[in-house]
Design an enzyme around this catalytic site. Structure first.
Site, PDB file in Angstrom:
ATOM      1  N   GLU A  66      52.219  50.729  34.779  1.00 20.60           N
ATOM      2  CA  GLU A  66      51.554  50.519  33.581  1.00 20.60           C
ATOM      3  C   GLU A  66      51.592  48.974  33.323  1.00 20.60           C
ATOM      4  O   GLU A  66      51.156  48.739  32.208  1.00 20.60           O
ATOM      5  CB  GLU A  66      51.695  51.366  32.336  1.00 20.60           C
ATOM      6  N   PRO A  76      46.230  41.427  34.425  1.00 22.45           N
ATOM      7  CA  PRO A  76      45.023  41.243  33.993  1.00 22.45           C
ATOM      8  C   PRO A  76      44.763  40.418  32.688  1.00 22.45           C
ATOM      9  O   PRO A  76      43.733  40.288  32.109  1.00 22.45           O
ATOM     10  CB  PRO A  76      44.463  42.727  33.823  1.00 22.45           C
ATOM     11  N   ASP A 127      32.535  23.011  49.498  1.00 20.27           N
ATOM     12  CA  ASP A 127      32.503  24.436  49.052  1.00 20.27           C
ATOM     13  C   ASP A 127      32.022  24.820  47.823  1.00 20.27           C
ATOM     14  O   ASP A 127      32.045  23.802  46.947  1.00 20.27           O
ATOM     15  CB  ASP A 127      33.832  25.371  49.226  1.00 20.27           C
ATOM     16  N   ARG A 143      44.135  27.437  51.480  1.00 19.01           N
ATOM     17  CA  ARG A 143      43.164  26.494  51.977  1.00 19.01           C
ATOM     18  C   ARG A 143      43.199  25.231  51.434  1.00 19.01           C
ATOM     19  O   ARG A 143      42.664  24.515  51.763  1.00 19.01           O
ATOM     20  CB  ARG A 143      41.743  27.198  51.489  1.00 19.01           C
TER      21      ARG A 143
HETATM   22  N1  SAM Z   1      48.390  48.483  31.795  1.00 19.91           N
HETATM   23  C1  SAM Z   1      47.866  46.979  32.129  1.00 19.91           C
HETATM   24  C2  SAM Z   1      46.869  46.605  31.392  1.00 19.91           C
HETATM   25  O1  SAM Z   1      46.344  47.279  30.788  1.00 19.91           O
HETATM   26  O2  SAM Z   1      47.050  45.218  31.023  1.00 19.91           O
HETATM   27  C3  SAM Z   1      47.743  47.242  33.755  1.00 19.91           C
HETATM   28  C4  SAM Z   1      48.651  47.512  34.610  1.00 19.91           C
HETATM   29  S1  SAM Z   1      47.903  47.668  36.278  1.00 19.91           S
HETATM   30  C5  SAM Z   1      47.451  49.422  36.487  1.00 19.91           C
HETATM   31  C6  SAM Z   1      49.068  47.491  37.237  1.00 19.91           C
HETATM   32  C7  SAM Z   1      49.291  45.980  37.777  1.00 19.91           C
HETATM   33  O3  SAM Z   1      48.420  45.546  38.565  1.00 19.91           O
HETATM   34  C8  SAM Z   1      49.550  44.795  36.710  1.00 19.91           C
HETATM   35  O4  SAM Z   1      50.865  44.945  36.161  1.00 19.91           O
HETATM   36  C9  SAM Z   1      49.453  43.341  37.740  1.00 19.91           C
HETATM   37  O5  SAM Z   1      50.437  43.142  38.335  1.00 19.91           O
HETATM   38  C10 SAM Z   1      48.194  44.035  38.385  1.00 19.91           C
HETATM   39  N2  SAM Z   1      46.888  43.912  38.030  1.00 19.91           N
HETATM   40  C11 SAM Z   1      45.993  44.533  37.757  1.00 19.91           C
HETATM   41  N3  SAM Z   1      44.704  43.950  37.410  1.00 19.91           N
HETATM   42  C12 SAM Z   1      45.003  42.879  37.659  1.00 19.91           C
HETATM   43  C13 SAM Z   1      44.194  41.680  37.544  1.00 19.91           C
HETATM   44  N4  SAM Z   1      42.929  41.732  37.172  1.00 19.91           N
HETATM   45  N5  SAM Z   1      44.740  40.311  38.070  1.00 19.91           N
HETATM   46  C14 SAM Z   1      45.958  40.218  38.380  1.00 19.91           C
HETATM   47  N6  SAM Z   1      46.607  41.285  38.428  1.00 19.91           N
HETATM   48  C15 SAM Z   1      46.248  42.462  38.168  1.00 19.91           C
END
Ligand code: SAM
Length: 231
Positions: A116, A89, A169, A154
């Site tokens: 996490e 994220p 698109d 795609r």
């Molecule tokens: N503690 C982290 C933070 O606050 O940045 C979030 C961890 S999340 C619960 C677990 C995993 O989900 C991340 O390491 C990532 O690989 C994936 N993930 C969660 N949200 C995402 C998003 N919006 N885009 C891409 N990957 C995501």
């Protein structure tokens, strides 16, 4: 194109990859998707991949060794290391422009996080392209990886039956406008008729109508797409 995915849950992928357009692309040899279980690179009798965070706090963190060593081994397979992506994220936000950029690479290698997150040293050592699919938190990177795969595949030449559908698109083109309203049979449904112009057979007129729809819809719904351009 080849896509490698490193994940703790490879079994999440085959159902999704085994349907529709993705299945056809794989069967036709246009894209090769290889799944790798990060646990295969875990050390010790218990093959532990996660541990408690230094400094305290909730949850667990993915240890660096299985991820770094897994990526290094996978990158040595095949004739090129590929473009390395970490789903997080905290990465740059996925957009159609980013999708097109990713699709220009002949090989992508993706790391899915869990818990996490991943030990920072994975990022410091491997320097992946960090990609987010939006400002929200998923439980893991697998769904995010599927989103990237779906959008990128795609763009691979030959995957869509009609290459034009890519070009018309939403978000494609410059400026990146939304698509016009689409209609099919029946001509009338619950008192709502298909716009006359689409039944006219007058193709220049139809093209003009659609172009105007794209501009009006984008202005009404996503003016930010037009603003971004003027920035
Ligand atoms: N503690 C982290 C933070 O606050 O940045 C979030 C961890 S999340 C619960 C677990 C995993 O989900 C991340 O390491 C990532 O690989 C994936 N993930 C969660 N949200 C995402 C998003 N919006 N885009 C891409 N990957 C995501």
């Amino acid at each position: 194109m080849r896509i490698d995915v490193l994940t703790l849950f490879p079994e999440m992928f085959p159902g999704y990859l085994g349907q529709s357009l993705l299945k056809r692309a794989i069967d036709a040899g246009l894209v090769d998707i290889e799944l790798h279980n990060i646990r295969d690179w875990a050390r010790g009798k218990h093959q532990q991949v996660d541990d408690r965070p230094f400094g305290g706090g909730p949850g667990m963190v993915l240890r660096p060794e299985p991820v770094v060593e897994g990526v290094e081994e996978v990158q040595q397979q095949g004739d090129r290391a590929g473009h390395l992506i970490l789903l997080t994220p905290q990465g740059r936000r996925l957009s159609q422009a980013v999708v097109e950029e990713l699709a220009s690479h002949p090989r992508l290698v993706m790391i899915c996080g869990r818990y996490e997150g991943i030990d920072q040293r994975v990022i410091d050592i491997l320097r992946p392209d960090e990609i987010s699919i939006g400002d929200f938190i998923l439980n893991g990177g697998e769904v995010a990886a599927m989103v990237v795969i779906d959008a990128v595949v795609r763009m691979v030449p030959g995957v869509l039956g009609d290459e034009d559908s890519n070009r018309q698109d939403s978000f494609s083109g410059e400026p990146p406008l939304l698509e016009f309203a689409q209609y099919t049979r029946p001509r009338e449904y619950r008192g709502l008729s298909v716009p006359e112009v689409l039944l006219s057979g007058n193709h220049p007129e139809i093209a003009r109508w659609r172009e105007q729809q794209k501009i009006d819809r984008t202005r009404d719904r996503r003016a930010d797409l037009l603003d971004e351009r003027s920035n």
